[in-house]
Design a protein around this motif. Structure first.
Motif, PDB file in Angstrom:
ATOM      1  N   HIS A  98      13.586   3.907  -5.246  1.00  0.00           N
ATOM      2  CA  HIS A  98      14.236   3.968  -6.553  1.00  0.00           C
ATOM      3  C   HIS A  98      13.468   3.133  -7.573  1.00  0.00           C
ATOM      4  O   HIS A  98      13.257   3.567  -8.707  1.00  0.00           O
ATOM      5  CB  HIS A  98      15.673   3.470  -6.457  1.00  0.00           C
ATOM      6  CG  HIS A  98      16.338   3.310  -7.790  1.00  0.00           C
ATOM      7  ND1 HIS A  98      16.780   4.390  -8.537  1.00  0.00           N
ATOM      8  CD2 HIS A  98      16.593   2.204  -8.534  1.00  0.00           C
ATOM      9  CE1 HIS A  98      17.298   3.951  -9.673  1.00  0.00           C
ATOM     10  NE2 HIS A  98      17.196   2.625  -9.697  1.00  0.00           N
ATOM     11  N   ARG A  99      13.045   1.941  -7.161  1.00  0.00           N
ATOM     12  CA  ARG A  99      12.293   1.095  -8.088  1.00  0.00           C
ATOM     13  C   ARG A  99      11.017   1.790  -8.562  1.00  0.00           C
ATOM     14  O   ARG A  99      10.689   1.797  -9.747  1.00  0.00           O
ATOM     15  CB  ARG A  99      11.941  -0.234  -7.420  1.00  0.00           C
ATOM     16  CG  ARG A  99      11.312  -1.245  -8.372  1.00  0.00           C
ATOM     17  CD  ARG A  99      10.420  -2.217  -7.641  1.00  0.00           C
ATOM     18  NE  ARG A  99       9.271  -1.552  -7.035  1.00  0.00           N
ATOM     19  CZ  ARG A  99       8.293  -2.181  -6.401  1.00  0.00           C
ATOM     20  NH1 ARG A  99       8.353  -3.495  -6.265  1.00  0.00           N
ATOM     21  NH2 ARG A  99       7.285  -1.514  -5.885  1.00  0.00           N
ATOM     22  N   ASP A 100      10.297   2.393  -7.606  1.00  0.00           N
ATOM     23  CA  ASP A 100       9.062   3.065  -7.971  1.00  0.00           C
ATOM     24  C   ASP A 100       9.320   4.287  -8.844  1.00  0.00           C
ATOM     25  O   ASP A 100       8.532   4.610  -9.735  1.00  0.00           O
ATOM     26  CB  ASP A 100       8.300   3.470  -6.710  1.00  0.00           C
ATOM     27  CG  ASP A 100       7.810   2.261  -5.929  1.00  0.00           C
ATOM     28  OD1 ASP A 100       7.884   1.139  -6.472  1.00  0.00           O
ATOM     29  OD2 ASP A 100       7.371   2.428  -4.783  1.00  0.00           O
ATOM     30  N   ALA A 101      10.433   4.971  -8.592  1.00  0.00           N
ATOM     31  CA  ALA A 101      10.764   6.151  -9.402  1.00  0.00           C
ATOM     32  C   ALA A 101      11.161   5.770 -10.825  1.00  0.00           C
ATOM     33  O   ALA A 101      11.130   6.611 -11.728  1.00  0.00           O
ATOM     34  CB  ALA A 101      11.899   6.932  -8.738  1.00  0.00           C
ATOM     35  N   THR A 102      11.526   4.490 -11.034  1.00  0.00           N
ATOM     36  CA  THR A 102      11.917   4.039 -12.370  1.00  0.00           C
ATOM     37  C   THR A 102      10.848   3.160 -13.017  1.00  0.00           C
ATOM     38  O   THR A 102      11.133   2.385 -13.923  1.00  0.00           O
ATOM     39  CB  THR A 102      13.249   3.273 -12.315  1.00  0.00           C
ATOM     40  OG1 THR A 102      13.141   2.191 -11.366  1.00  0.00           O
ATOM     41  CG2 THR A 102      14.383   4.200 -11.909  1.00  0.00           C
ATOM     42  N   GLY A 103       9.625   3.265 -12.498  1.00  0.00           N
ATOM     43  CA  GLY A 103       8.521   2.620 -13.181  1.00  0.00           C
ATOM     44  C   GLY A 103       7.808   1.519 -12.447  1.00  0.00           C
ATOM     45  O   GLY A 103       6.869   0.933 -12.975  1.00  0.00           O
ATOM     46  N   GLY A 104       8.208   1.198 -11.240  1.00  0.00           N
ATOM     47  CA  GLY A 104       7.559   0.119 -10.510  1.00  0.00           C
ATOM     48  C   GLY A 104       6.482   0.633  -9.583  1.00  0.00           C
ATOM     49  O   GLY A 104       6.248   1.832  -9.456  1.00  0.00           O
ATOM     50  N   ARG A 105       5.781  -0.295  -8.944  1.00  0.00           N
ATOM     51  CA  ARG A 105       4.789   0.062  -7.929  1.00  0.00           C
ATOM     52  C   ARG A 105       4.515  -1.156  -7.067  1.00  0.00           C
ATOM     53  O   ARG A 105       4.793  -2.285  -7.458  1.00  0.00           O
ATOM     54  CB  ARG A 105       3.505   0.580  -8.561  1.00  0.00           C
ATOM     55  CG  ARG A 105       2.759  -0.413  -9.442  1.00  0.00           C
ATOM     56  CD  ARG A 105       1.425   0.171  -9.882  1.00  0.00           C
ATOM     57  NE  ARG A 105       0.586  -0.843 -10.516  1.00  0.00           N
ATOM     58  CZ  ARG A 105       0.349  -0.896 -11.811  1.00  0.00           C
ATOM     59  NH1 ARG A 105       0.908  -0.008 -12.623  1.00  0.00           N
ATOM     60  NH2 ARG A 105      -0.439  -1.822 -12.311  1.00  0.00           N
ATOM     61  N   PHE A 106       3.949  -0.926  -5.872  1.00  0.00           N
ATOM     62  CA  PHE A 106       3.685  -2.018  -4.947  1.00  0.00           C
ATOM     63  C   PHE A 106       2.762  -3.069  -5.548  1.00  0.00           C
ATOM     64  O   PHE A 106       2.968  -4.259  -5.399  1.00  0.00           O
ATOM     65  CB  PHE A 106       3.034  -1.478  -3.665  1.00  0.00           C
ATOM     66  CG  PHE A 106       4.003  -0.873  -2.697  1.00  0.00           C
ATOM     67  CD1 PHE A 106       5.351  -0.770  -2.991  1.00  0.00           C
ATOM     68  CD2 PHE A 106       3.568  -0.408  -1.473  1.00  0.00           C
ATOM     69  CE1 PHE A 106       6.231  -0.217  -2.094  1.00  0.00           C
ATOM     70  CE2 PHE A 106       4.442   0.145  -0.563  1.00  0.00           C
ATOM     71  CZ  PHE A 106       5.776   0.245  -0.873  1.00  0.00           C
ATOM     72  N   ASP A 107       1.701  -2.637  -6.221  1.00  0.00           N
ATOM     73  CA  ASP A 107       0.666  -3.577  -6.644  1.00  0.00           C
ATOM     74  C   ASP A 107       0.963  -4.164  -8.019  1.00  0.00           C
ATOM     75  O   ASP A 107       0.210  -4.019  -8.954  1.00  0.00           O
ATOM     76  CB  ASP A 107      -0.701  -2.899  -6.643  1.00  0.00           C
ATOM     77  CG  ASP A 107      -0.716  -1.629  -7.501  1.00  0.00           C
ATOM     78  OD1 ASP A 107       0.364  -1.158  -7.886  1.00  0.00           O
ATOM     79  OD2 ASP A 107      -1.820  -1.144  -7.785  1.00  0.00           O
ATOM     80  N   GLY A 108       2.076  -4.838  -8.146  1.00  0.00           N
ATOM     81  CA  GLY A 108       2.366  -5.523  -9.386  1.00  0.00           C
ATOM     82  C   GLY A 108       3.787  -5.381  -9.875  1.00  0.00           C
ATOM     83  O   GLY A 108       4.195  -6.076 -10.799  1.00  0.00           O
TER      84      GLY A 108
END
Length: 422
Positions: A203-213
């Motif tokens: 969910h975090r990645d789908a709302t604009g996040g990513r592992f590297d930062g």
């Protein structure tokens, strides 16, 4: 098994499925540390915070002193803390809390298994942590969850197994409920914690996040209760009770409503599990033990009929098994395509060709050179496999390294040590 090798050379040094994921562990003993162990095995950079040694207290995770010891440290620790970087911090000190907040700002996931309210008293609750990093996924593992009338009560895995229903259905009906000689409640909760963390990261990645930062993306709390995790494995017991008032009871080595699936004793006294409960499998099993009469009885062709004749079927299987030794029984069942196995001890597992062929017994070396075997990493990923890069480290082994990454110079690190923060 291969000869002992340097632990640093074992498994992929980089490239795991979770490479780039940064995890902070504020946990001890089993549930939280097992969850982070699973993440670390697949490439996540896990920093584990432990209490520093001081006075007459050893400090560190109590698991370091549990079960069988070697050279002053639990053998369990070698696996439970593998691939983790371990630092010491006094979380009751302002400087210790400051270090935690610095770590949180650059972490994707924080896993903790303290009693609800403890982190809040330390000034490290969700409100403070999410302010430091709005994209943080905070995994909270506790006995009963973060809400409800029992939230503040201590809850160990044994209590979860009891309240979650598992103990009630385990054992012989003529004896008290039994437990496995393992911490199942904690391990089950850890699996749910990893699942929840990965879903929250999705969910975090789908709302604009990513592992590297972790730039952007919505963080959230993953609330894992040991009791609920165990209850989640209770199959159809709730439905059976809500519709018919049926309470599933203990049934020894068999399994209620599925026939035949039981443990039988060989001529040499060994125990063998035979699971012939599929309709076609049942017929093959009966033919393999010379009971064509049972194989051809129409009422036994499906499970409902076999349930009514469970005692007769089990007796027939036991009579046949009792005339053979375990290897003969297992071989005959495999030839008949019937699932069967001896009941394995850990010694049997280590000698088994299937476990060896799959690399499930990893040979490593402890710091003093003593060979030690660790369980292999599961599940197996074809492109980004997990692995063991190093064994559970010494207390505070990565203090300097981690603090330097946070911007502390040698003088500042020495000041923290002098003040008893490390």
């Amino acid at each position: 098994m291969s000869e002992p090798s340097s632990v640093e050379s074992r498994g992929p040094a980089a490239g795991g499925a979770l490479q780039g994921l940064r995890v902070l562990e504020l946990g001890s003993l089993i549930a939280g540390p097992f969850a982070t162990r699973l993440l670390a095995e697949f490439g996540a950079d896990v920093v584990k915070v432990e209490s520093p040694a001081r006075g007459g207290e050893a400090g560190g995770d109590p698991l370091r002193g549990w079960r069988q010891m070697h050279a002053g440290t639990s053998l369990w620790w070698a696996a439970q803390a593998r691939n983790k970087r371990c630092i010491t911090l006094d979380l009751k000190s302002e400087a210790g809390r400051d270090v935690v907040l610095r770590l949180v700002r650059r972490c994707d996931v924080l896993v903790e298994n303290m009693r609800p309210g403890v982190l809040e008293k330390l000034g490290l609750g969700w409100e403070q942590l999410s302010q430091a990093n709005p994209s943080l996924v905070m995994v909270r593992i506790s006995g009963f969850g973060q809400t409800g009338p029992l939230r503040a009560q201590p809850g160990f895995g044994a209590i979860a197994e009891s309240m979650g229903g598992m103990r009630y259905v385990t054992g012989d009906p003529a004896h008290p409920p039994m437990r496995s000689n393992l911490s199942l409640g904690d391990s089950i909760a850890a699996l749910h914690a990893v699942m929840g963390a990965l879903m929250a990261l999705r969910h975090r990645d789908a709302t604009g996040g990513r592992f590297d930062g972790h730039q952007g993306g919505q963080g959230q709390v993953v609330d894992v209760a040991l009791t609920e995790s165990v209850f989640n494995l209770m199959e159809s017991t709730l439905m059976e009770y809500s519709v018919g008032g049926t309470v599933r009871e203990r049934c020894g080595s068999s399994i209620a409503g599925i026939v035949p699936s039981n443990v039988y004793r060989s001529a040499a006294g060994e125990w063998v599990q035979i699971s012939g409960n599929g309709d076609a499998i049942f017929r093959r099993l009966m033919l393999a033990i010379g009971r064509e009469d049972l194989a051809s009885r129409a009422e036994l062709a499906t499970n409902p009929g076999r349930i009514r004749a469970a005692a007769e079927i089990d007796q027939a299987i036991q009579q046949w098994v009792g005339r053979h030794d375990a290897p003969q029984v297992v071989q005959a069942m495999r030839e008949a395509d019937v699932p069967a196995s001896r009941i394995y001890s850990i010694a049997d597992i280590c000698a088994d060709e299937q476990f060896r062929a799959r690399g499930m017994i990893e040979r490593h070396a402890l710091p003093d050179g003593t060979p030690v075997d660790l369980p292999g990493v599961v599940p197996r990923l074809s492109r980004t496999p997990g692995g063991t890069r190093w064994l559970g480290p010494a207390l505070g082994a990565h203090n300097e390294q981690v603090l330097a990454e946070l911007g502390f110079d040698p003088e500042a690190i020495e000041a923290l040590r002098r003040d008893g923060v490390l």
